[in-house]
Design an enzyme around this catalytic site. Sequence first.
Site, PDB file in Angstrom:
ATOM      1  N   ASP A   1      13.022  72.922   1.949  1.00 41.88           N
ATOM      2  CA  ASP A   1      12.796  74.022   1.480  1.00 41.88           C
ATOM      3  C   ASP A   1      12.289  75.076   2.430  1.00 41.88           C
ATOM      4  OD1 ASP A   1      10.891  72.330   1.923  1.00 41.88           O
ATOM      5  OD2 ASP A   1       9.479  72.748   0.268  1.00 41.88           O
TER       6      ASP A   1
ATOM      7  N   ASP B   1      26.035  77.720   2.106  1.00 38.30           N
ATOM      8  CA  ASP B   1      26.401  78.977   1.304  1.00 38.30           C
ATOM      9  C   ASP B   1      25.376  79.932   1.716  1.00 38.30           C
ATOM     10  OD1 ASP B   1      28.453  77.598   0.076  1.00 38.30           O
ATOM     11  OD2 ASP B   1      27.737  78.265  -2.125  1.00 38.30           O
TER      12      ASP B   1
ATOM     13  N   LYS C   1      14.032  65.796   3.199  1.00 34.45           N
ATOM     14  CA  LYS C   1      12.920  66.058   2.139  1.00 34.45           C
ATOM     15  C   LYS C   1      12.303  64.848   2.391  1.00 34.45           C
ATOM     16  CE  LYS C   1      10.797  68.550  -1.043  1.00 34.45           C
ATOM     17  NZ  LYS C   1      10.062  69.800  -0.797  1.00 34.45           N
TER      18      LYS C   1
ATOM     19  N   ASP D   1      25.220  71.476   1.387  1.00 37.69           N
ATOM     20  CA  ASP D   1      26.202  72.285   0.472  1.00 37.69           C
ATOM     21  C   ASP D   1      25.364  73.560   0.193  1.00 37.69           C
ATOM     22  OD1 ASP D   1      28.184  73.130  -1.499  1.00 37.69           O
ATOM     23  OD2 ASP D   1      26.684  72.398  -3.145  1.00 37.69           O
TER      24      ASP D   1
HETATM   25  C1  IPM Z   1      32.076  72.924  -1.135  1.00 45.64           C
HETATM   26  C2  IPM Z   1      32.086  73.188  -2.877  1.00 45.64           C
HETATM   27  C3  IPM Z   1      32.203  71.614  -3.261  1.00 45.64           C
HETATM   28  C4  IPM Z   1      30.819  70.977  -2.857  1.00 45.64           C
HETATM   29  C5  IPM Z   1      32.556  71.660  -4.824  1.00 45.64           C
HETATM   30  C6  IPM Z   1      33.644  72.655  -5.240  1.00 45.64           C
HETATM   31  C7  IPM Z   1      32.695  70.250  -5.238  1.00 45.64           C
HETATM   32  O1  IPM Z   1      30.771  73.630  -3.309  1.00 45.64           O
HETATM   33  O2  IPM Z   1      32.757  72.566  -0.652  1.00 45.64           O
HETATM   34  O3  IPM Z   1      31.092  73.281  -0.759  1.00 45.64           O
HETATM   35  O4  IPM Z   1      29.836  71.145  -3.677  1.00 45.64           O
HETATM   36  O5  IPM Z   1      30.957  70.195  -1.831  1.00 45.64           O
HETATM   37 MN    MN Z   2      29.552  74.520  -1.744  1.00 45.29          MN
END
Ligand code: IPM
Ligand code: MN
Length: 371
Positions: free
Chosen positions: A221, A249, A189, A245
């Site tokens: 973004d 996901d 960013k 992070d």
């Molecule tokens: C991950 C998880 C962790 C993070 C949490 C549980 C602290 O979300 O391993 O990605 O944010 O790194």
């Molecule tokens: Mn995570």
Amino acid sequence: MEKNITVIAGDGIGPEVTRQAIKVLDSVAHQYGHVFNYTHCLMGLEAVERTGTPLPDETIESCLNSDAILFGAIDNLQYENGENDKSRPEPSLLKLRKSLQLYANMHPVTTYPSLQHLSPLKAKQLEGVNFIIFRELTGGIYFGHKELSSDGATASDVCVYTKPEIERIAYIAFKYARRRKRKLTLVDKANVLETSRLWRRVVEAVAKEYADVQVDYMFVDYAATQILLNPKQFDIILTENMFGDILNDEANAIVGSPGLLPSASIGTVTALFEPVHITYPQAAGRDIANPVGSILSAAMLLEYFGLMQEARHVREGVNWTLKNNFVTKDIDSINFYFTSTIGELVADFVSHKITGEINVGNIELRKSTII
Ligand code: IPM
Ligand code: MN
């Protein structure tokens, strides 16, 4: 080759998926003449119950003395009330990362032709998707100074990065880019954050040593939309802790089932390998969880040891199961096989017990069906 591996199976489905990864590693050891010694250590809920702390010092000690760590999953359900509960898993995960200096998290994202129907994306967007997110794991806003004012009305989390912290993960990411499609995207960013501008300068400097790698820069973004719209444009994504992070996901969601994805966190003295999924307590002990993420994490562990042929063999075994519909309940809720059966199949593939003709009848016996 002889290697010492600390196993942290953890909670929920952690132990049963990790068991399959060990089954496969044992088969590799037997087939290729290696010795893997395992030390089982506690972390998570079971650790709280037995020792009063989620991350006992002996566990850290064992990890630091191991060549690698195989990790299952640790729970955060029972302790989620009470913000200051010391037994919550987040602090212990972060402490483990910091203590072992696991600074480079690698999150490969691969899609499988036979599983495209599980993805929210269309098949034509998924074909050929194969990239790795390199997430910086021991710095940034996660570990900066945190403060809450005495009146509880103002809070801050400081994001700090130093040049060496950026350089060490950049070098790993560039090395991987060179072995792959030679394309690296730094996600940041830089239009807003000073830390992102430092990331750009440091990565630009490292890039000079890798003139054969094409580098581009993308704001986070925009990158978040591109992962959905055109994921196959990526080869290596390099990014800081918090952005990684979130993008990790997001990337999990396009694959179809989180049960399929492995990860590695490379440190200064050792490295940790774990499936990306959570503890999934509803499935625990039922032999229905998907062990593929854990088995592929074991393949990454073998690569970390330099055992490339062995790792390829494990990957071929996993691909063979997926292609032949030997899948767990998350993939096919009607015709599914048990966690332990998938582990056995991959282990048998590695030890050449599975050849052209397989005895489907025997495998059928280990299949579950609700019809
Ligand atoms: C991950 C998880 C962790 C993070 C949490 C549980 C602290 O979300 O391993 O990605 O944010 O790194
Ligand atoms: Mn995570």
